[in-house]
Structure formats: C-alpha cells, structure tokens
Design a protein around this motif. Structure first.
Motif, PDB file in Angstrom:
ATOM      1  N   ALA A  67       3.105  -5.826   3.240  1.00 48.63           N
ATOM      2  CA  ALA A  67       4.495  -5.504   3.563  1.00 48.63           C
ATOM      3  C   ALA A  67       5.218  -6.711   4.151  1.00 48.63           C
ATOM      4  O   ALA A  67       6.364  -7.007   3.774  1.00 48.63           O
ATOM      5  CB  ALA A  67       4.540  -4.335   4.554  1.00 48.63           C
TER       6      ALA A  67
ATOM      7  N   ALA B 212       7.795  -3.294  -0.314  1.00 47.51           N
ATOM      8  CA  ALA B 212       7.456  -3.465   1.102  1.00 47.51           C
ATOM      9  C   ALA B 212       7.532  -2.142   1.848  1.00 47.51           C
ATOM     10  O   ALA B 212       6.727  -1.868   2.746  1.00 47.51           O
ATOM     11  CB  ALA B 212       8.389  -4.489   1.738  1.00 47.51           C
TER      12      ALA B 212
ATOM     13  N   GLY C  73       4.567  -0.573   3.899  1.00 48.61           N
ATOM     14  CA  GLY C  73       4.741  -0.243   5.309  1.00 48.61           C
ATOM     15  C   GLY C  73       4.370   1.195   5.610  1.00 48.61           C
ATOM     16  O   GLY C  73       3.754   1.494   6.644  1.00 48.61           O
TER      17      GLY C  73
ATOM     18  N   THR D 196       8.477  -0.538   7.980  1.00 50.22           N
ATOM     19  CA  THR D 196       9.178   0.545   7.289  1.00 50.22           C
ATOM     20  C   THR D 196      10.668   0.521   7.612  1.00 50.22           C
ATOM     21  O   THR D 196      11.518   0.608   6.715  1.00 50.22           O
ATOM     22  CB  THR D 196       8.575   1.896   7.693  1.00 50.22           C
ATOM     23  OG1 THR D 196       7.174   1.898   7.392  1.00 50.22           O
ATOM     24  CG2 THR D 196       9.246   3.037   6.946  1.00 50.22           C
TER      25      THR D 196
END
Length: 683
Positions: free
Chosen positions: A471, A497, A501, A510
């Motif tokens: 990520a 990503a 995440g 995130t």
C-alpha cells in the motif's frame, strides 16, 4: 596526437604504475572514422535531406580498446559541435543492458532539461529528441547491447553526431559502417608495455617482447595486465611471462589472451588480495569504494584502501573520475572475476559477502541522513552511536558521497531485490536510501530515482505478500503519477493501494488512499465521485476522532461541490470546516476556511453575506498573525466591495494588501488553495 591517459577498453593505465602518455596507435581507424563523418550518406545521394544524426559505430570485444578509441575520436572532433559532448553507458559492468529510459534521463540531465519522474521510454525519447532539435551536439553511447537501445536515443537532427561503442553490428540502423577493432600494432603494443616495465627490459630482449605481444594478440587489456605483472616483478624477464603465456595457450586452446593473462595475474596475488579481487565482482554497477571493498572482504578500511590501490597499479582496477576515492571494475574483467569467485568461493560465502556489503551500505545511509537532520534528537543520538569510520565530516561531505555513490546505491537496491534471498536487507536499504535522498536533495529533485526505488519496494512487497508495504509503495508511485499529469494511472494505483490498506487493516493507508482517489477524480473533473470519496475518507476520520484531518476534508468536499456548482452544499461544508478548525485551535486555517466561504457566497449571489464573512475572516487572520493571509483576504474583500459598488473602499483594501505583501518576507507562507490540498508523500 595530444596527450591522453590510456584507456584500454575498460582498463586504464594508472598514474601509480606508469606515466600517462599519448593515445596509442589506431591511426588508420581514426582516419577512417573522421572521413566517415564527412561521407555522403545514402539519403543525400538520393537527393533527400538526412532525416537523423550520422551514426559511427566502433565495434570490438571488451578489452579491445574500443572505448579508448571512441574517446580519442570525440576529443579530436568535439570542437566542431558547439553544444558539447553528451555521454551515456548502455551496459552495466556485468553486461546487463541499461534501460533506455535511464540513459535518456542521464542525457536530459546533462542538457539541463527536466524530465518527469516515472515517464516511460517513449516519452523520454521524444523529450530528448525535442531537446536536441536545433542543437549541434556529439553523443557518445558506450557498451550498446542492441540497435534498439541506440535507435531510441538517436536524434532527428542531422547536425548531431552519435558515436556508438558495441560488441557487434547494430543491425537495424541504416547507413552505419562499423569500424571493427583487432589488436594493436606491434609498435604501439610495445610502447604500452614500456609504460609499465621501462624501456630497458623491452630493448634488451625485443624478440621476447614481440612474442609477448603476439601471445596477447595485441589486445590492450591483456597487455595492460601483462605490464602490471612485470611491473610488480622487477627481476622477472619479459621472456618468463611470454613462456608462461605460451604454456597457458597450449593447455587452454579455447580461452582468450585476456583470460590467460588474468589467470596468471590472479594466481600471483597474495591470498587476501586475490580474494578481495574476486569478491569485487559483487560490487554494484562495478563501482567500488573502500567501504564496499572492506565489507565484501571482511577486512579493515585501511587494508581495503591498500588493496584497491595495489590492484589499480596492476591494471586490475581503474581509478574513477570522482571527487571521492572510487574505483571501477573493468567490464572486460567482470566475467573473469565472477568465474573466479564461483570457482574459489562457496555460495554461502558469496551470499555472506553480499549481506555484509548491504549492511554496511545501510549504516552509511543512516549516517548520511542523520547528518542532514541534526535538529532531530533521534538523528543526533543515532549519529553519536555510529562508529567514527562510518561518520561524515559535515552535511556537504555526506551529500557529496550520496551524489557520487548514487549509481552504485541504486544498482545495489536493484541487485538486492533481484537476488530474492536478502529481502529484509533490501527493504532496509531502500528505506534508508529514500530518506537520505529526500533529506539531502528534496522530494522534487530526487523524484526520478525515488520512483524506481518505490517500484522495487512494490516488487518485494508483492513477492513477500506484505500488504502494508504494498500500500505504501502504491501510494508513493501514485503520488508521483499525479504530480506529473498521469492522473488516470494514479487513480488505478490509488484504488490498488486502498485494497492493500484494507487487507493490512492499516487505517492510515486506507484513509489516505480514499482521499487520494477523491483528489484524482477531482483532477479528472468527476466532481460527484470526488465528493463521494472525500466523504468516505471523512467518515473514517470522524470515527477515529482525527479532528484536524476531518476539518481539512470538509474543505475538500466543499471544493468539489464548488466546482460542480452546488453552492449551497459547498457553503455548508465550508462552515463545517471553519467550525472544525476553530475547535482545533488552528486560527489560520479557520481564517482560510472563512475566506473560501466568502468566495462561495459571492458565487451564489450573496455579496452582503460574503462581505460580512470576509470581515470575519480578516479578524481571524489578524489574530493568526499571518501577514500574507491578511493580504489575500483584503484582496478578496476588495473584489466584493467592487461588486457592491464601493470602489473607494475597495481601493483602500488593495493598497493595504500591497503594503502587507511588500513588508512580508519573500519566503512567507502563501495562501493554500483548500480545493487542491493534498497529503504529503509517504516515505
């Protein structure tokens, strides 16, 4: 010919071993190459204008003196090219082809032409051709592995000249006649030996000297090693070496003269020096400094320096043109060194040597970074615990080391990732390399190199199934894509990503990915999706009670609504942003949010409300003590007063804004545009 240090196809005569002299021999080849520059091309014969630069090819085996000939040709004709000489290597010392985008970026850097980080081969090739349009430059491409490499860097400008050095013909490039090299003529070969042995040992036994030249087949690299062997043994006769080579040739009919001389030179070395030499085949990009040699051989720094100097005097290494002590492993010797290492060292010992070298590099990078971050207590503590031999005198010395060792450091990262068995060390190396480059050069200047490092991090993360690191690498790569206008590519990476995440259960990755997805949609003009993704990121920030980020995201949502023309929703979001900043005690951010709210109110056709909000923003800007922000709010207030029909008051505010701007420092904080506010690059 003018004086020049002898570069014999990757083996240069050291000034410690011999006095630098004139370029040797190749008179016929130089004459032919110079004539070929003026030769009428096929296009001209058919009545067409030459569409591209003339290409001269110098072909020969490694060690044949092909690079030395190319450099001498460049020296002789450089005066004809007003825009100077550009150089790039298209092959690593171990024979690995250099990607075209790397070579193109090096040439663009030499031209002081910026190239966006992460740009592909086609884009960089086009940028290079545009930069060379209208110029008259001479380009030297060394160690070309294929015609495709050269063709991608070939200018469309007939006034330019490209000199390529390769092992064979460049099939596919039209109108190229190769200058194929054999051995040196006997007179030049004897002169090369004389520079090591002195004239007496050659003149007392000329037949033996000629026999030695014949045994070496006139190959410059083999002659240099033979000269180094004789220079180290003043009592040995030239005939002694000639006889040994003759015996070697009888026993090894399939070998090369260079290989035979190398075996003799290697066998004659003391055991520690021979082991050090063999392990230098592991040096990244063929570049060695005392720390690299010390780590590979497991010896002291002083012993490594002595060994490197001794090997250079014997012609087994070449002193690099660098402000720091640095040496190059000749490309023609690299396969011989690698074969010797595999024959004499166990695989576990070679892997241990690689690990020691990577560990030493990591510690040097830590020290290099710490010098640039002396204000950081942790960095100071780390620096104090670092052994003196690994410390740098000051920040400038560290930056010089980082710049000089940059090719080797990047090559070390690539080799460590390709190895696949040292991923932990590879991850540490890449982490410290990124941090050191950012600390000394800044994110913008280091971006092209960092892009490649982040790609390597992604490779390791995917191979080892490390979602958190995957990520982070995807976010870093996407940030560079977004900054360089590749928004669609950035959006794909931001979404990847986000998935990584979530898999890692990493709320930071995130949240940042969701916000960045919204920013990419905003840049692409999809304001509804931008507001939706900003809202998702906001929900996460509120759930985690991250108030500062939540207030900032309210501003991003307001910006998306403003672009979409939804002024009512934009006003509500800006009010929420202002309230959040006020609760957080961020007075300057509160003033900015009010200023943006006033702008939206003006767009919505409510100038009186906009005026009141501007006045409130002015008061908060004064409390914040932000002079440039005060000036920006006054200018916005002046525009509102103009629309309300009060030009006198508007002019007063503009005059006050100009006075504030004149008094504020040039490097003061500028007003940010909350609509385009983005998070920083994660390192």
């Amino acid at each position: 010919m003018a004086d020049q240090a002898v570069d014999t196809g990757g083996v240069q005569v050291s000034s410690d071993a011999a006095t630098p002299g004139r370029f040797l021999g190749r008179t016929r080849e130089l004459k032919e190459l110079r004539a070929d520059i003026e030769r009428t091309g096929l296009d001209t014969l058919t009545g067409k204008k030459a569409p591209r630069a003339r290409v001269l090819l110098i072909a020969g085996r490694p060690g044949s003196g092909r690079t030395a000939l190319a450099e001498e040709l460049v020296r002789q004709v450089a005066g004809r090219y007003r825009d100077g000489v550009l150089r790039a290597r298209l092959g690593e010392s171990d024979g690995t082809p250099v990607p075209v985008e790397h070579a193109a970026r090096e040439l663009l850097t030499a031209l002081d032409v910026p190239a966006p980080a992460g740009a592909g081969e086609d884009d960089l090739s086009a940028t290079l051709r545009e930069a060379l349009a209208g110029r008259r430059a001479l380009i030297l491409l060394d160690d070309a592995a294929s015609a495709e490499q050269v063709d991608a860097l070939l200018p469309d400008t007939p006034e330019c000249l490209l000199v390529a050095v390769s092992a064979g013909p460049l099939t596919g490039i039209s109108d190229v006649r190769p200058c194929t090299l054999g051995g040196l003529d006997t007179k030049s070969a004897l002169e090369l030996l004389t520079r090591y042995t002195g004239s007496v040992r050659i003149t007392v036994d000329p037949r033996a000297a000629e026999g030695l030249v014949e045994a070496c087949q006139g190959q410059p690299a083999a002659l240099v090693l033979a000269g180094g062997w004789l220079a180290a043994r003043p009592q040995a006769a030239v005939s002694d070496l000639a006889k040994q080579l003759h015996t070697e040739s009888v026993e090894d009919t399939a070998g090369t003269p260079l290989g035979r001389v190398f075996r003799l030179a290697h066998a004659a070395l003391p055991a520690p020096a021979a082991r050090t030499l063999r392990l230098l085949s592991l040096a990244p990009a063929g570049l060695v400094d005392p720390h690299t040699a010390s780590a590979l051989a497991g010896c002291s720094l002083g012993a490594a320096r002595t060994a490197l100097d001794d090997l250079t005097a014997l012609g087994l290494l070449r002193a690099s043109d660098s402000p720091l002590p640095q040496y190059e492993v000749p490309g023609c010797l690299h396969p011989l060194l690698r074969a010797a290492a595999e024959a004499h060292e166990r695989p576990a010992e070679l892997q241990l040597a690689r690990a020691r070298m990577l560990e030493r590099t990591v510690r040097l990078l830590q020290s290099c970074r710490a010098v640039a971050e002396r204000d950081n207590p942790q960095a100071r503590e780390k620096l104090q615990s670092t052994p003196r031999a690994l410390r740098f005198a000051d920040e400038r010395a560290a930056a010089d080391w980082l710049r000089a060792r940059r090719p080797a450091l990047l090559a070390a990262a690539r080799a460590a990732v390709a190895d696949g068995e040292l991923d932990t060390l590879a991850r540490r190396l890449m982490s410290q390399l990124v941090r050191a480059m950012v600390a000394h050069f800044g994110t913008q200047e280091a971006a092209p190199d960092l892009y490649g490092v982040h790609q390597l991090v992604l490779d390791v993360a995917e191979r080892r199934d490390l979602p958190r690191e995957r990520a982070a690498a995807l976010l870093n790569l996407a940030d560079v894509d977004a900054r360089t206008g590749r928004t669609a590519e950035a959006l794909v990476r931001y979404r990847a990503a986000l998935d990584a995440g979530r898999e890692a259960n990493d709320p930071y990755a995130t949240g940042r990915a969701m916000e960045s997805v919204g920013g990419a949609h905003l840049e692409l003009g999809d304001y509804d999706r931008a507001a939706d993704w900003f809202g998702r990121a906001l929900a996460q920030r509120l759930a985690r009670d991250e108030r500062a980020d939540a207030a900032r995201l309210y501003g991003r949502i307001a910006g998306a609504h403003t672009y979409a023309g939804r002024y009512g929703e934009a006003q509500r979001a800006w009010r929420a942003a202002a309230a959040g900043h006020r609760k957080n005690g961020d007075v300057a951010a509160h003033a900015r949010a009010l200023s943006e709210l006033a702008r939206v109110q003006e767009y919505a056709g409510r100038p009186e409300e906009s005026l009141r909000t501007c006045e409130e923003a002015m008061e908060w800007a004064r409390r914040a003590g932000d002079v440039r922000l005060q000036a920006a709010v006054r200018l916005r207030l002046a525009d509102t007063l103009d629309r309300l029909g009060d030009p006198v008051a508007a002019q007063l505010h503009r005059g006050e804004a100009e006075r504030l701007l004149a008094e504020s420092p040039a490097d003061g904080d500028r007003e940010r545009d909350p609509d385009r506010e983005t998070t920083g690059t994660q390192t």
